[in-house]
Design an enzyme around this catalytic site. Structure first.
Site, short mmCIF file in Angstrom:
data_model
loop_
_atom_site.label_atom_id
_atom_site.label_comp_id
_atom_site.label_asym_id
_atom_site.label_seq_id
_atom_site.Cartn_x
_atom_site.Cartn_y
_atom_site.Cartn_z
CG PHE A 147 -0.27 0.41 2.51
CD1 PHE A 147 -0.13 1.76 2.84
CD2 PHE A 147 0.23 -0.53 3.40
CE1 PHE A 147 0.50 2.14 4.03
CE2 PHE A 147 0.85 -0.16 4.58
CZ PHE A 147 1.00 1.19 4.89
CE LYS A 171 -3.01 -8.25 -4.71
NZ LYS A 171 -3.37 -7.22 -3.70
CD GLU A 174 -5.79 -5.86 -0.35
OE1 GLU A 174 -4.76 -5.67 -1.02
OE2 GLU A 174 -5.90 -6.79 0.47
CB SER A 224 4.45 -7.56 5.65
OG SER A 224 3.55 -8.54 5.19
CB CYS A 279 10.43 -0.67 3.02
SG CYS A 279 11.15 -0.09 1.50
CD GLU A 381 8.15 -3.17 8.49
OE1 GLU A 381 7.38 -4.12 8.28
OE2 GLU A 381 8.76 -2.58 7.59
P1 NAD Z 1 1.35 -6.69 2.94
O1 NAD Z 1 2.36 -7.76 3.00
O2 NAD Z 1 0.23 -6.74 3.91
O3 NAD Z 1 0.67 -6.65 1.48
C1 NAD Z 1 1.45 -6.59 0.32
C2 NAD Z 1 0.67 -7.23 -0.84
O4 NAD Z 1 0.42 -8.60 -0.54
C3 NAD Z 1 -0.69 -6.59 -1.09
O5 NAD Z 1 -0.90 -6.53 -2.48
C4 NAD Z 1 -1.67 -7.54 -0.40
O6 NAD Z 1 -2.92 -7.58 -1.04
C5 NAD Z 1 -0.97 -8.89 -0.55
N1 NAD Z 1 -1.23 -9.78 0.59
C6 NAD Z 1 -1.45 -9.42 1.88
N2 NAD Z 1 -1.61 -10.52 2.65
C7 NAD Z 1 -1.49 -11.58 1.83
C8 NAD Z 1 -1.55 -12.99 2.04
N3 NAD Z 1 -1.77 -13.51 3.24
N4 NAD Z 1 -1.37 -13.80 0.97
C9 NAD Z 1 -1.14 -13.28 -0.24
N5 NAD Z 1 -1.07 -11.95 -0.50
C10 NAD Z 1 -1.25 -11.11 0.52
O7 NAD Z 1 2.15 -5.30 3.04
P2 NAD Z 1 1.55 -3.83 3.15
O8 NAD Z 1 0.97 -3.65 4.50
O9 NAD Z 1 0.73 -3.52 1.95
O10 NAD Z 1 2.89 -2.96 3.01
C11 NAD Z 1 3.73 -2.66 4.09
C12 NAD Z 1 4.88 -3.63 4.17
O11 NAD Z 1 5.60 -3.62 2.96
C13 NAD Z 1 5.89 -3.25 5.24
O12 NAD Z 1 6.30 -4.42 5.91
C14 NAD Z 1 7.04 -2.65 4.46
O13 NAD Z 1 8.30 -2.72 5.08
C15 NAD Z 1 6.99 -3.46 3.23
N6 NAD Z 1 7.66 -2.80 2.12
C16 NAD Z 1 8.86 -3.27 1.75
C17 NAD Z 1 9.56 -2.66 0.73
C18 NAD Z 1 10.90 -3.17 0.30
O14 NAD Z 1 11.38 -2.73 -0.73
N7 NAD Z 1 11.53 -4.08 1.02
C19 NAD Z 1 9.01 -1.55 0.07
C20 NAD Z 1 7.75 -1.10 0.47
C21 NAD Z 1 7.09 -1.74 1.50
#
Ligand code: NAD
Length: 497
Positions: A147, A171, A174, A224, A279, A381
């Protein structure tokens, strides 16, 4: 209320289940998004497969021309995209513009794809044999994005994937879906054939269908760590190439010889910019020596308490709201835990006036001193505007502390000494390192990736690694025997001599 729809081969398609997309600054639903079921995922994969052969065979220079036009369209519509980013994420307009500009750098890099795809050639590699190797696209590939960077992180992925001749399914999160469909519309306007780029909104149901379908050759994931690990393992089990970037806990080491005024100024932006939802945000300041800590803490506390918090969509604010209610509650819960664990709470974001006055999801800048390694506010985190100060005696103690941490995304050292800088950059087990640069996010012609639990897979995101990730190499050997030459069979393994 407007419904955000998929883009499948250029067609707008509504997902069967809908959820609200909120403006975090007001907690109001601004639109809805339709989430894909398995049948829609399969339809999208089929559309991408249909588009693939003609696009793969399109000369790289022609594919690059689409990227040139796409870059210009992104710049033309930058204000509209930035407004969407701020409205759905909560970040300030200025920060959203920074995000978009860093994203556009990746489109510019993808414009050089004919040069990047040039292979290697050896004349007379063996007797009368010429050998060359080239990079060929993988096929249909997918990206799953978080997000917090609804434009930039997808732009890390799809411009290079498409420029390399693949068809792409995005994808997006959402929670922040609108920038993705805007970019799909601009790609179509830029002349990209339908089906080469598709946007599919969804939740775990859609992601699992992408993981399981053998027609999807590779997955790029950013989000994450628990989900990154799941995607990496699931994708690998289904024979896919996977790069999965996860969470972070980024430390900034402050040496006694640092310019502390400069360190405090830049730490404020790195810790509290985008309300800490980056991140690469700095969430731990490791101060070497009590004098350094005392001075830095006093400066940071003063500057952070002067930050202007408010709706990101209105000019004049430094920091906006967190993305949603549950995330706000999670961040506030960590502040509770830090207090209970005995850390010294110098600035309490739970007490910011907006927390009471606004329906939006606000937590103000928060500063903890005397944080220790065992505390959950240090280990986990938090992904919010919470900066923890840990006090250590020397640089080696700081390096050992950081190297013991589960995450290894970014880090930096503030110092005026080359010896400390060199020791730090050599010994630290982190993928992206800054010296007096608190957010060392590499430019588009380098690659981005952390170590340890911040990245699963071998290749980093964007830059030269993206060319390697979205292509596979083929080595081809040619031999054209001269007419009339008589050759006997050779039973020994060909050695060239
Ligand atoms: P998230 O892991 O909750 O979601 C990321 C994506 O995965 C979304 O598209 C979501 O719909 C999907 N998703 C969520 N749960 C899922 C599941 N159980 N099975 C399959 N798909 C699933 O992350 P978020 O809250 O959207 O973003 C924040 C996180 O992203 C933080 O941990 C941040 O550190 C990380 N992040 C990392 C980087 C990097 O480059 N390392 C960059 C940006 C964000």
């Amino acid at each position: 209320m407007t419904l955000v729809e998929h883009r499948i081969a250029g067609e707008k398609v509504a997902g069967p289940r809908t959820i609200d997309v909120e403006n975090p600054a007001t907690a109001e639903a601004v639109r809805q998004v339709g989430l894909a079921d398995r049948a829609q995922v399969q339809r999208t994969i089929a559309a991408a497969q249909d588009a693939l052969p003609a696009w793969r065979d399109t000369p790289a220079a022609k594919r690059a021309q689409v990227m040139f036009r796409f870059k210009m369209l992104l710049e033309r519509d930058a204000d509209a995209i930035v407004a969407l980013l701020s409205e759905e994420h909560g970040k300030t307009l200025e920060d959203a513009m920074g995000e978009l500009k860093r994203g556009i750098e990746n489109v510019e890099y993808a414009c050089g794809v004919p040069e990047l795809l040039k292979g290697e050639y050896s004349h007379n590699a063996g007797p009368g044999i010429d050998t060359f190797s080239n990079h060929q696209p993988l096929g249909v590939v997918a990206g799953i994005t978080p997000f917090n960077f609804p434009a930039m992180v997808p732009l890390w992925m799809f411009p290079m994937a498409i420029a390399c001749g693949n068809a792409f399914i995005l994808k997006p999160s959402e929670q922040t879906p609108s920038a993705a469909v805007k970019m799909a519309d601009l790609l179509e306007e830029a002349g990209l054939p339908k089906g080469v780029f598709n946007v599919l909104h969804g939740d775990p149901e859609a992601v699992e269908a992408l993981i399981e379908d053998p027609a999807v050759r590779a997955l790029s994931f950013v989000g994450s760590t628990p989900v990154a690990r799941k995607i990496y393992e699931g994708g690998a089990n289904h024979g896919k190439r996977v790069q999965a970037l996860g969470g972070a806990k980024n430390h900034a080491v402050v040496m006694p010889d640092a310019d502390l005024e400069n360190a405090a100024n830049t730490l404020i932006g790195a810790a509290f910019g985008s309300a800490g939802e980056r991140c690469m945000a700095i969430s731990v300041a490791v101060c070497v020596g009590d004098d350094t800590a005392d001075t830095l803490v006093q400066k940071v506390a003063e500057k952070a308490s002067n930050l202007r918090v408010g709706p990101g969509t209105e000019l004049g604010h430094d920091m906006g709201a967190l993305v949603n209610a549950s995330h706000r509650d999670k961040v506030a819960g960590y502040i509770d835990l830090g207090e209970q664990a005995g850390a010294e709470l110098l600035l309490d974001g739970r007490k910011h006036p907006l927390v009471q006055e606004s329906a939006g999801y606000y937590v103000g800048p928060t500063l903890f001193d005397r944080v220790t390694e065992d505390m959950s506010i240090y280990r986990d985190e938090i992904f919010g505007p919470v900066l923890c100060v840990v006090r250590v005696k020397n640089l080696d103690e700081a390096i050992a502390l950081i190297n013991r941490h589960q995450y290894g995304n970014g880090t930096c050292v503030f110092t005026s000494g080359g010896e400390a800088a060199r020791r730090f950059t050599d010994r630290i087990e982190v993928g992206m390192v800054g010296v007096n640069v608190p957010l060392p996010v590499p430019v588009a012609f380098h690659s981005f990736g952390g170590w340890k639990d911040s990245l699963f897979g071998d290749l980093h995101a964007y830059g030269p690694d993206a060319v390697r990730f979205y292509t596979r190499r083929k080595a081809i050997s040619y031999r054209w025997p001269e007419s009339g030459s008589q050759e006997g069979s050779q039973m020994a393994f060909p050695s060239g001599s």
